[in-house]
Design a protein around this motif. Sequence first.
Motif, PDB file in Angstrom:
ATOM      1  N   LEU A 215      53.421 -13.477 -30.029  1.00  0.00           N
ATOM      2  CA  LEU A 215      52.623 -14.492 -29.348  1.00  0.00           C
ATOM      3  C   LEU A 215      52.481 -14.175 -27.943  1.00  0.00           C
ATOM      4  O   LEU A 215      51.216 -14.089 -27.279  1.00  0.00           O
ATOM      5  CB  LEU A 215      53.244 -15.918 -29.309  1.00  0.00           C
ATOM      6  N   GLY A 216      53.511 -13.593 -26.988  1.00  0.00           N
ATOM      7  CA  GLY A 216      53.380 -13.265 -25.709  1.00  0.00           C
ATOM      8  C   GLY A 216      52.481 -12.167 -25.317  1.00  0.00           C
ATOM      9  O   GLY A 216      51.747 -12.035 -24.602  1.00  0.00           O
ATOM     10  N   SER A 217      52.513 -10.955 -26.649  1.00  0.00           N
ATOM     11  CA  SER A 217      51.550  -9.838 -26.387  1.00  0.00           C
ATOM     12  C   SER A 217      50.088 -10.495 -26.353  1.00  0.00           C
ATOM     13  O   SER A 217      49.214 -10.106 -25.736  1.00  0.00           O
ATOM     14  CB  SER A 217      51.892  -8.825 -27.464  1.00  0.00           C
ATOM     15  N   GLN A 218      49.941 -11.593 -27.210  1.00  0.00           N
ATOM     16  CA  GLN A 218      48.495 -11.933 -27.524  1.00  0.00           C
ATOM     17  C   GLN A 218      47.917 -12.419 -26.021  1.00  0.00           C
ATOM     18  O   GLN A 218      46.755 -12.613 -26.012  1.00  0.00           O
ATOM     19  CB  GLN A 218      48.541 -12.775 -28.769  1.00  0.00           C
ATOM     20  N   ALA A 219      48.903 -13.295 -25.636  1.00  0.00           N
ATOM     21  CA  ALA A 219      48.829 -14.198 -24.692  1.00  0.00           C
ATOM     22  C   ALA A 219      48.407 -13.460 -23.214  1.00  0.00           C
ATOM     23  O   ALA A 219      47.189 -13.491 -22.538  1.00  0.00           O
ATOM     24  CB  ALA A 219      49.757 -15.018 -24.283  1.00  0.00           C
ATOM     25  N   LEU A 220      49.023 -12.107 -23.211  1.00  0.00           N
ATOM     26  CA  LEU A 220      48.840 -11.113 -22.194  1.00  0.00           C
ATOM     27  C   LEU A 220      47.226 -10.562 -22.501  1.00  0.00           C
ATOM     28  O   LEU A 220      46.675 -10.558 -21.066  1.00  0.00           O
ATOM     29  CB  LEU A 220      49.724 -10.230 -22.215  1.00  0.00           C
ATOM     30  N   LEU A 221      46.957 -10.276 -23.374  1.00  0.00           N
ATOM     31  CA  LEU A 221      45.702  -9.821 -23.675  1.00  0.00           C
ATOM     32  C   LEU A 221      44.525 -10.737 -23.482  1.00  0.00           C
ATOM     33  O   LEU A 221      43.534 -10.451 -22.852  1.00  0.00           O
ATOM     34  CB  LEU A 221      45.569  -9.272 -25.284  1.00  0.00           C
ATOM     35  N   HIS A 222      44.879 -11.931 -23.709  1.00  0.00           N
ATOM     36  CA  HIS A 222      43.823 -12.935 -23.572  1.00  0.00           C
ATOM     37  C   HIS A 222      43.783 -13.278 -21.858  1.00  0.00           C
ATOM     38  O   HIS A 222      42.479 -13.343 -21.283  1.00  0.00           O
ATOM     39  CB  HIS A 222      44.196 -14.608 -23.991  1.00  0.00           C
ATOM     40  N   VAL A 223      44.707 -13.413 -21.084  1.00  0.00           N
ATOM     41  CA  VAL A 223      44.648 -13.386 -19.649  1.00  0.00           C
ATOM     42  C   VAL A 223      44.067 -12.311 -18.978  1.00  0.00           C
ATOM     43  O   VAL A 223      43.417 -12.413 -18.173  1.00  0.00           O
ATOM     44  CB  VAL A 223      45.940 -13.872 -19.347  1.00  0.00           C
TER      45      VAL A 223
END
Length: 604
Positions: A340-348
């Motif tokens: 989930l952290g990796s996906q959040a990084l991509l979004h931001v």
Amino acid sequence: MPALVDTTIRLLGQEPLAGRMPTAELLRLAELLDGAGFAYLEVSGGGVFDTAVRRGVESPWERIRALNERTKTPLAMALRGRFLVGSRPVGGEFVSRFVASAAESGIEVFRLHDPLNDVENLREAGLAITSAGKEFDAGLVYGSGYTNETNALVEQARKLPQLGASRVLLHDPSSSLQPQRAQELVATLADASGLPVGLYCQGAGGNAMAAGLEAARAGADLVATAVYPVALTVHRISGEALATALLGLGLDTGVDVDTLWRASELVDEHIGDEPVTPLAPRISVRAAEHRVPPGLVAALDAHLRALSAGDRLDQVLDELTRIREEVGWPPIASPIGQILGSQALLHVLSASRYQTVVDELRSLIEGRYGSPPGPIDAAVKRAVALSGGAPQEETPVDLEALREEAEGLASSEEELLLLALFGEEAEPLLKSIRGRASRDESLSAGGVDQARAERIREIVRIVQESGVGEVTIEEAGMRVSVRRTPEPLEPGLAGVDEAGSGEAASAADLTGPQADGLVRVEAPMVGVFYRAPQPGAPPFVEEGDTVAPGQTLCLLEAMKLMNEIKADAPGIVRVIHVGNAEAVEFGQLLFELEPIGPPPLDAL
């Protein structure tokens, strides 16, 4: 009366405390804790295995056996359900062989939880544990944030007796458990399961201590602790403080507090002189505020700083919470938190949502890891389906085929399991073990008696672990010098360890034409470059190969995730600029492709 479990040795074997105590001192510590009166000592788990492989000095299996030889208290290991100690789920046969190796090494108690709280994922491992005659303590992870979390936990707890569990362990990795909730859940889970209930939790500001006290007063039969300096550093419950407090409440745990203070003094010699704790207060505050494990916050922060975006940490944590809600409120236990952290990084960082999707997140949404507590947002399901790409199919690991491919690198079952779980990352450790075996043979051939040979091996181990340049010891007419030879920088040290991005990254926004007409494919993140899907497999592409749109060019490993880099358009691979297993920086040139234009009109 509640019993206490000590987790000090496990915590000293993983980040951020790994390597601060030499193995010889750790064994002395184990002998002290062995006489303190704990129910068991938790000495290993996923973080310990990951750290041991990355450091490449000592096998985690060797450490378990060494601890077992010096203690009588049962030893325990923490496992992540079908993920075991890794970041990808494995099949039933693999689980059985791993559990058998752990039991043979000396593990008597297995603390087993599923990161999604889907206890059906514990069935195979639970059967392997009970078949080996060992204790199976089933964990339920608290802190998903789901509105109906209590009902979901109760529903899962009811299934545990039929899986062979001896105990329910309420596990809080994100400092979310408030004292009154601990009291309530201990009683509720005990009624639902008919099993004794224990508590594993962490929390800054005394929250974990308060939760432990209330859980014990509510009837918890077991609470996990650590000696004072370790508890202070990584926000666990102090064994000294909890045992003393419970004794004052008329609940005698049977733990000798004086022995614990002696153990604390030994630990303090190695970690007590740091000017600040390894976990920065800024990280701790955000972890507590957002109810996210501190280690995950630290990894996200390190990645953002590497990209000169350290001021965007709060945005990433807010986005992580939003993603959790959209994908069914899974608890943030490893490895789900990293996904989930990796996906959040991509979004931001990309200022767009679900244009690129981490392959593991795709697998989570498609149910390949089990069922999350809550419903998955239908719009997110559709967005992921339309984002392109597909997760790799789960194929059982063929251990015997892997043994042949490794060409004797893994000489035992346990080493083969390490290679299967960690791939090329495990090779330096296995080579170190092979080199150690060669040194042992040389010592025997040289006429060195067994006692002196053991002393020499211990000196070598000290040099490896401490980082000193040279150690010389002279005793009884024998002079031994052990000197560290310069080593090239490890790939993981050139980038940011455990700070990554997403998987299945399209090359569309990573490429650009050059003046000579070639298309550049650049790294979208800090990571380690791999040319092949696994050790011994052929590379994805070679120079001169023609590639099609969507074809995988390489893998980038970051934050324990393998990220596929794919071609966006047809072309010919002209230059590969990075070697296998080399660290790469954000924006570093990986490939140069010669575009293939449309066929001539007369060919249509």
